[in-house]
Scaffold this active site. Structure first.
Site, PDB file in Angstrom:
ATOM      1  N   GLU A  32      70.536  29.571  73.542  1.00  0.00           N
ATOM      2  CA  GLU A  32      69.438  30.631  74.351  1.00  0.00           C
ATOM      3  C   GLU A  32      68.198  29.762  74.219  1.00  0.00           C
ATOM      4  O   GLU A  32      67.964  29.300  73.299  1.00  0.00           O
ATOM      5  CB  GLU A  32      69.693  31.888  73.464  1.00  0.00           C
ATOM      6  CG  GLU A  32      68.299  32.776  74.042  1.00  0.00           C
ATOM      7  CD  GLU A  32      68.743  34.200  73.427  1.00  0.00           C
ATOM      8  OE1 GLU A  32      69.767  34.666  73.270  1.00  0.00           O
ATOM      9  OE2 GLU A  32      67.682  34.646  72.759  1.00  0.00           O
ATOM     10  N   PRO A  47      58.662  28.814  78.268  1.00  0.00           N
ATOM     11  CA  PRO A  47      57.530  28.327  77.689  1.00  0.00           C
ATOM     12  C   PRO A  47      56.413  28.794  78.693  1.00  0.00           C
ATOM     13  O   PRO A  47      56.691  29.262  79.651  1.00  0.00           O
ATOM     14  CB  PRO A  47      57.792  26.816  78.238  1.00  0.00           C
ATOM     15  CG  PRO A  47      58.972  26.498  78.439  1.00  0.00           C
ATOM     16  CD  PRO A  47      59.624  27.671  79.197  1.00  0.00           C
ATOM     17  N   ASP A  75      76.120  52.994  66.819  1.00  0.00           N
ATOM     18  CA  ASP A  75      76.050  52.670  68.179  1.00  0.00           C
ATOM     19  C   ASP A  75      77.207  52.555  68.919  1.00  0.00           C
ATOM     20  O   ASP A  75      77.463  52.420  70.015  1.00  0.00           O
ATOM     21  CB  ASP A  75      75.660  50.991  67.983  1.00  0.00           C
ATOM     22  CG  ASP A  75      74.217  50.942  67.753  1.00  0.00           C
ATOM     23  OD1 ASP A  75      73.306  51.751  67.837  1.00  0.00           O
ATOM     24  OD2 ASP A  75      74.057  49.853  66.918  1.00  0.00           O
ATOM     25  N   GLN A  95      73.680  40.558  67.970  1.00  0.00           N
ATOM     26  CA  GLN A  95      72.383  40.283  67.245  1.00  0.00           C
ATOM     27  C   GLN A  95      72.653  39.109  66.119  1.00  0.00           C
ATOM     28  O   GLN A  95      73.627  38.978  65.636  1.00  0.00           O
ATOM     29  CB  GLN A  95      71.897  41.290  66.740  1.00  0.00           C
ATOM     30  CG  GLN A  95      70.615  41.593  65.727  1.00  0.00           C
ATOM     31  CD  GLN A  95      69.585  41.031  66.732  1.00  0.00           C
ATOM     32  OE1 GLN A  95      69.334  40.095  67.056  1.00  0.00           O
ATOM     33  NE2 GLN A  95      68.507  42.117  66.933  1.00  0.00           N
TER      34      GLN A  95
END
Ligand code: FAD
Length: 333
Positions: free
Chosen positions: A18, A22, A178, A196
């Site tokens: 990932e 910039p 969830d 995550q």
């Protein structure tokens, strides 16, 4: 992405990397050089490009996606958030992604602005544009993409092994809270889950088991890709685990605490720790190719060491070679 995963042998491994866009031209130029090196030497199955909540990085995210998908020939997964985004901005992002040849979207809610700002935004927008209300949860975006684009996009969604850390509802931070909403996202058309970051491998293993055995059957075979963040420094580790509410097991902090002021030593220990995590996760009983997603923070060395040590380097045909002069290091054919 799911077609590429399905084409892999049952017992194989794959990984994704990932990157975030910039801020400057120079940053883009540096990242281009780094990405093209990593693409050829590490050969990820795909790469992810992040999206700033509310569309704050839309132009730069699309520019980076253009670099990864079109210029470097890497299968790209563009992240897209929906809360606090107008339908117009979502439509433009999806159209531009399609124009770039991107077939994969990670459909996210994004973090809403703090509740007071959120309310004042809603009031301001009330008369001119009510599209924000159309997208409250990530599932709304999954449904929207399926409605507008059918099966054109492969859709990934976020999952939280240690629960989602919603600041406004800290009491909800539990993986089981969830679950009904995760089922909804899969039933709405999500093709894979990406998690995550975590450092507690046992928490992840319990979570994957919970999903695989869930009574809905929604997660029986869906690719679940664990999210791993290489350790760049003790400070960054502390900050990211705090922000994501990820447990840092005491065994790991005991290893890192004595060397916390020596960044190089922390990085080396971090490579050991992440490699051990990957090796443990490789032993998961779920049959099918096993994937690993690395949050690189746009950095190369740590992830390269981990991927090499764990023999995750992908097949040559993961990358459409654009520049034949680039040496292919560490090739395993
Ligand atoms: P959702 O799936 O909508 O869930 C959010 C919370 O709401 C969960 O607690 C869920 O249980 C609850 N919920 C869902 N539906 C309902 C409902 N109907 N009723 C009540 N509660 C509900 N953020 C960015 O801004 N840019 C990025 O590029 C980015 N990339 C990410 C990549 C990964 C792999 C992950 C894991 C997260 C990423 N995020 C990113 C962060 C993400 O946007 C936030 O965590 C956000 O707060 C939640 O997004 P979600 O898609 O999980 O939301």
């Amino acid at each position: 992405i799911v077609d590429k995963i399905a084409a892999l042998p049952e017992d194989s491994t794959y990984f994704s990397l990932e990157f975030f866009p910039p801020k400057t031209q120079q940053g883009f130029a540096n990242l281009h050089a780094r990405l093209s090196r990593m693409a050829h030497s590490l050969r990820p199955l795909f790469v992810n490009v992040t999206w700033g909540a509310g569309g704050s990085t839309s132009t730069k995210s699309l520019a980076l996606a253009d670099m990864t998908q079109r210029q470097l020939g890497l299968t790209t997964c563009l992240h897209l958030t929906c809360t606090n985004m107008s339908r117009k901005l979502i439509d433009e992002a999806l159209e531009q992604a399609k124009a770039l040849g991107i077939r994969n979207i990670l459909a996210l809610r994004g973090d809403p602005p703090r509740s007071d700002e959120y309310r004042s935004n809603e009031l301001e927008n009330e008369e001119e544009d009510d599209s924000n209300k159309e997208f409250t949860w990530a599932v709304d975006l999954v449904r929207y993409i399926r409605k507008e684009y059918g099966q054109y996009f492969c859709i990934g969604v976020a999952a939280y092994p240690e629960g989602h850390s919603d600041q406004s509802h800290p009491e909800h931070q539990h993986a089981t809270y969830d679950l009904p909403f995760l089922v909804e996202k899969v039933e709405a058309g999500a093709d894979f889950l990406m998690t995550q970051l975590f450092y507690d491998v046992h928490a992840y293993q319990d979570y994957e088991k919970l999903l695989r055995q869930h009574e809905s059957g929604a997660f029986k075979t869906i690719p679940i890709i664990p999210g791993l963040m290489p350790i760049q420094s003790y400070q960054i580790l502390k900050r990211t685990t705090k922000l994501s509410h990820a447990n840092l097991p005491s065994e790991l902090s005991n290893r890192l605490e004595p060397i916390k002021n020596d960044d190089e030593a922390v990085k080396r220990a971090g490579v050991d720790i992440l490699s051990e995590m990957v090796e443990t996760l490789k032993k998961n009983s779920y049959s099918g190719p096993k994937g690993f997603h690395f949050y690189t923070l746009n950095l190369e060395k740590a992830v390269a060491h981990i991927v090499e040590r764990c023999k995750l380097i992908g097949a040559v045909n993961n990358v459409a070679v654009e520049d034949d002069d680039t040496p292919v290091a560490n090739g395993n054919g």
